[in-house]
Write a protein that holds these residues in place. Structure first.
Motif, mmCIF file in Angstrom:
data_model
loop_
_atom_site.group_PDB
_atom_site.id
_atom_site.type_symbol
_atom_site.label_atom_id
_atom_site.label_comp_id
_atom_site.label_asym_id
_atom_site.label_seq_id
_atom_site.Cartn_x
_atom_site.Cartn_y
_atom_site.Cartn_z
ATOM 1 N N ASP A 105 0.828 -1.207 0.000
ATOM 2 C CA ASP A 105 0.000 0.000 0.000
ATOM 3 C C ASP A 105 0.864 1.259 0.000
ATOM 4 O O ASP A 105 1.922 1.306 0.637
ATOM 5 N N VAL A 106 0.384 2.291 -0.695
ATOM 6 C CA VAL A 106 1.098 3.569 -0.735
ATOM 7 C C VAL A 106 0.893 4.299 0.589
ATOM 8 O O VAL A 106 -0.244 4.517 1.020
ATOM 9 N N PRO A 108 1.774 7.811 1.868
ATOM 10 C CA PRO A 108 2.317 9.103 1.421
ATOM 11 C C PRO A 108 3.346 9.714 2.367
ATOM 12 O O PRO A 108 4.325 10.311 1.909
ATOM 13 N N GLU A 129 -4.566 2.087 -10.067
ATOM 14 C CA GLU A 129 -5.028 2.975 -8.998
ATOM 15 C C GLU A 129 -3.915 3.254 -7.986
ATOM 16 O O GLU A 129 -3.705 4.392 -7.557
ATOM 17 N N GLN A 130 -3.185 2.192 -7.606
ATOM 18 C CA GLN A 130 -2.073 2.376 -6.676
ATOM 19 C C GLN A 130 -0.932 3.164 -7.321
ATOM 20 O O GLN A 130 -0.244 3.942 -6.655
ATOM 21 N N LYS A 133 -1.722 6.795 -7.018
ATOM 22 C CA LYS A 133 -1.484 7.248 -5.640
ATOM 23 C C LYS A 133 0.003 7.434 -5.374
ATOM 24 O O LYS A 133 0.417 8.393 -4.707
ATOM 25 N N ALA A 136 1.206 10.589 -7.063
ATOM 26 C CA ALA A 136 0.712 11.756 -6.326
ATOM 27 C C ALA A 136 1.507 11.977 -5.036
ATOM 28 O O ALA A 136 1.688 13.115 -4.595
ATOM 29 N N ALA A 137 1.982 10.871 -4.436
ATOM 30 C CA ALA A 137 2.747 10.975 -3.199
ATOM 31 C C ALA A 137 4.168 11.469 -3.434
ATOM 32 O O ALA A 137 4.854 11.872 -2.486
#
Length: 337
Positions: A105-106, A108, A129-130, A133, A136-137
């Motif tokens: 899991d990401v 952030p 989707e991951q 994320k 974006a992180a």
């Protein structure tokens, strides 16, 4: 064809010569393997999941003794107790580790702390989707892992399907993982939009790998059909965490129900030990050189690409073989035009 023509953007970002990343496999990827891979021109990575800061410091120092080439350290926030993870990350930053590789899991905050500390961040994911994320992180590179990969597997579709989806979903470089371990597969990944490949299974079966010889020999003997995707090896990881391992007498008992296993319902049965630490049946521990006991019953991680592993070779030989084959394939494609 000159192999330098196969250099991609990830080579510039990571400081390696060839677009081949060695997976940071927990336990298996110690300093000898990571240093050997980096020295050979690819990108080596230490697998330091749930390890002490002292071991991280020891292994990083050993890599730097053997090579001045760049390398990474693999950590997994969601599979590590928070206080331990923070101490792992702090130690990596104190040591000025150039690249951190995260998985599952990401998280952030972890990505931000690594970036603020001056690290390049590679994030391995199992879905578009991951990947979004992770970008974006603040991640710099995405590793897209297909379901045919060995070890812990976060995705549910094949690399052939996943890789172009992730490439289309993000604007940062993407690396293919799962089913990659040859020059032909490197060229295929590039054709799908990737900037390189991420390999685990083929590096387990190297002379420098910290995997036990029992694991290496089973890989050599296995065919592509000899793996199983299951969450039965549940001790030590979050619930519903799937892995791909070689079939064995242990997996025969769960083949009719490969999924739906819960760590808390598994009776702790010690079958091996590592320097005084008990190793339990159905844990996520794989056989290592430092272990003794009934190692044939442990999780022997392997991707479906194991069918292409025919010998235990030096890491440099594995890398050179892939690069030679990739150059030959590209040349032959050009000749067909």
């Amino acid at each position: 064809m000159n192999q330098s023509a196969l250099s991609t953007s990830i080579c510039e970002i990571l400081g390696c010569q060839f677009p081949i990343l060695q997976a940071g496999m927990g336990g298996v990827a110690r300093a000898q393997l990571a240093a050997s891979v980096s020295k050979a021109g690819a990108f080596g990575c230490l697998g330091m999941v749930r390890e002490s800061p002292a071991l991280i410091r020891q292994e990083v120092d050993r890599v730097r003794t053997w090579t001045d080439r760049p390398f990474g350290v693999n950590l997994i926030p969601s599979a590590t107790q928070p206080q331990l993870f923070q101490s792992e990350l702090d130690e990596c930053l104190r040591l000025n580790v150039p690249t951190l590789v995260f998985f599952w899991d990401v998280v952030p905050d972890a990505v931000k702390k690594a970036k603020d500390g001056g690290c390049t961040v590679v994030h391995q994911v199992g879905s578009a989707e991951q990947a979004i994320k992770a970008e974006a992180a603040g991640a710099d590179i995405i590793v897209a892992q297909g379901v045919e990969a060995g070890g812990h597997v976060h995705g549910m579709v094949t690399s052939l399907v996943l890789l172009p989806q992730v490439v289309d979903a993000v604007s940062i470089p993407v690396v293919g993982s799962g089913g990659f371990g040859s020059g032909r597969s490197l060229v295929a990944a590039l054709a799908l939009g990737a900037e390189g490949i991420h390999c685990g299974t083929v590096f387990v079966a190297t002379e420098e790998s910290f995997a036990h010889d029992i694991h290496k020999q089973h890989l050599v003997d296995a065919g592509a059909q000899d793996t199983i995707h299951t969450d039965a090896f549940a001790i030590n990881w979050p619930p519903h965490s799937a892995v791909r391992v070689l079939k064995s007498e242990v997996t025969a008992a769960i083949e009719s129900k490969p999924f739906g296993h819960q760590s808390e319902s598994i009776v702790r049965q010690q079958i091996a030990e590592e320097e005084g630490r008990p190793i339990y049946l159905m844990s996520t521990d794989s056989p290592l050189k430092s272990m003794t006991g009934d190692l044939n019953r442990l999780a022997m991680y392997a991707g479906q690409v194991c069918g292409q592993v025919n010998s235990v070779s030096p890491a440099e030989t594995v890398i050179q073989r892939m690069m030679d084959e990739a150059a030959t394939v590209i040349q032959s494609l050009g000749n067909k035009r």
